[in-house]
Design a protein around this motif. Structure first.
Motif, PDB file in Angstrom:
ATOM      1  N   UNK A  81      35.180  37.577 -58.473  1.00 41.69           N
ATOM      2  CA  UNK A  81      33.981  38.448 -58.780  1.00 41.69           C
ATOM      3  C   UNK A  81      34.748  39.761 -58.628  1.00 41.69           C
ATOM      4  N   UNK A  82      35.678  39.962 -57.798  1.00 47.12           N
ATOM      5  CA  UNK A  82      36.752  41.434 -57.865  1.00 47.12           C
ATOM      6  C   UNK A  82      37.381  41.633 -59.223  1.00 47.12           C
ATOM      7  N   UNK A  83      37.941  40.521 -59.390  1.00 44.64           N
ATOM      8  CA  UNK A  83      38.917  40.700 -60.738  1.00 44.64           C
ATOM      9  C   UNK A  83      37.733  40.796 -61.879  1.00 44.64           C
ATOM     10  N   UNK A  84      36.756  40.233 -61.876  1.00 44.57           N
ATOM     11  CA  UNK A  84      35.948  40.339 -62.915  1.00 44.57           C
ATOM     12  C   UNK A  84      35.645  41.691 -63.315  1.00 44.57           C
ATOM     13  N   UNK A  85      35.277  42.689 -62.161  1.00 43.10           N
ATOM     14  CA  UNK A  85      35.016  43.992 -62.323  1.00 43.10           C
ATOM     15  C   UNK A  85      36.205  44.662 -62.760  1.00 43.10           C
ATOM     16  N   UNK A  86      37.240  44.309 -62.447  1.00 40.19           N
ATOM     17  CA  UNK A  86      38.504  44.906 -63.150  1.00 40.19           C
ATOM     18  C   UNK A  86      38.981  44.713 -64.452  1.00 40.19           C
TER      19      UNK A  86
ATOM     20  N   UNK B 144      46.550  46.867 -53.789  1.00 43.29           N
ATOM     21  CA  UNK B 144      45.295  47.266 -53.503  1.00 43.29           C
ATOM     22  C   UNK B 144      44.086  46.511 -54.241  1.00 43.29           C
ATOM     23  N   UNK B 145      44.374  45.589 -55.004  1.00 42.80           N
ATOM     24  CA  UNK B 145      43.510  44.881 -55.659  1.00 42.80           C
ATOM     25  C   UNK B 145      43.141  43.655 -54.947  1.00 42.80           C
ATOM     26  N   UNK B 146      43.908  43.242 -53.763  1.00 42.38           N
ATOM     27  CA  UNK B 146      43.629  42.184 -53.084  1.00 42.38           C
ATOM     28  C   UNK B 146      43.150  42.314 -51.688  1.00 42.38           C
ATOM     29  N   UNK B 147      42.214  41.230 -51.207  1.00 44.91           N
ATOM     30  CA  UNK B 147      41.497  41.627 -49.909  1.00 44.91           C
ATOM     31  C   UNK B 147      42.079  40.753 -48.730  1.00 44.91           C
ATOM     32  N   UNK B 148      42.770  39.619 -49.125  1.00 48.04           N
ATOM     33  CA  UNK B 148      43.102  38.598 -48.066  1.00 48.04           C
ATOM     34  C   UNK B 148      44.849  38.342 -47.933  1.00 48.04           C
ATOM     35  N   UNK B 149      45.538  38.721 -46.909  1.00 47.07           N
ATOM     36  CA  UNK B 149      46.784  38.318 -46.883  1.00 47.07           C
ATOM     37  C   UNK B 149      47.352  37.635 -45.902  1.00 47.07           C
ATOM     38  N   UNK B 150      48.612  36.936 -46.259  1.00 48.80           N
ATOM     39  CA  UNK B 150      49.013  36.104 -45.245  1.00 48.80           C
ATOM     40  C   UNK B 150      49.924  36.729 -44.421  1.00 48.80           C
ATOM     41  N   UNK B 151      50.619  36.308 -43.322  1.00 41.71           N
ATOM     42  CA  UNK B 151      51.459  36.979 -42.573  1.00 41.71           C
ATOM     43  C   UNK B 151      52.770  37.039 -43.063  1.00 41.71           C
TER      44      UNK B 151
END
Length: 131
Positions: A102-107, A116-123
């Motif tokens: 849904x985020x990428x659809x807006x983009x 800065x276009x990602x919301x979840x990150x691994x360690x």
């Protein structure tokens, strides 16, 4: 809540190969564009590849010169980054990141090399290339 865990890093000699894994839990990874990033000591984080949520097509940074391959195994809820021909300059901490479709659809795109276009990150998982 999506969680990402990277693995597969380590110490490898120049010319060697590694396969990094990004295992997702809490949601289905197929709903997300997934990016791989790396950060070398003293340098900014760099986007190197991403795989889109629509058809698993991939994007690669020009800097990696065809040595990297990203793939997705939906049955295992995991995204991989195969790295061949490792060089000392590939030494870095490698991170995977997820952005919901849904985020990428807006983009107006399906994945991105922009962190800065990602919301979840691994360690992160550390890759060291040295003889």
């Amino acid at each position: 809540q999506l969680q990402l865990v990277e693995s597969g890093g380590g110490l490898v000699q120049p010319g060697g190969s590694l396969r990094l894994s990004c295992a997702a839990s809490g949601d289905t990874v197929s709903y997300y564009g997934i990016g791989w990033f790396r950060q070398a000591p003293g340098k900014e984080r760099e986007g190197i590849s991403c795989i889109n949520y629509k058809d698993d097509s991939a994007v690669y940074a020009d800097s990696i010169e065809g040595r990297f391959t990203i793939s997705r195994d939906s049955a295992k809820n995991t995204v991989y980054l195969q790295i061949n021909g490792l060089r000392p300059e590939d030494t870095a901490v490698y991170y995977c990141a997820a952005g919901h479709r849904s985020r990428f659809e807006l983009l107006f795109r399906q994945c991105s090399l922009r962190d800065n276009e990602y919301d979840w990150w691994g360690q992160g998982t550390r890759v060291t290339v040295s003889s």
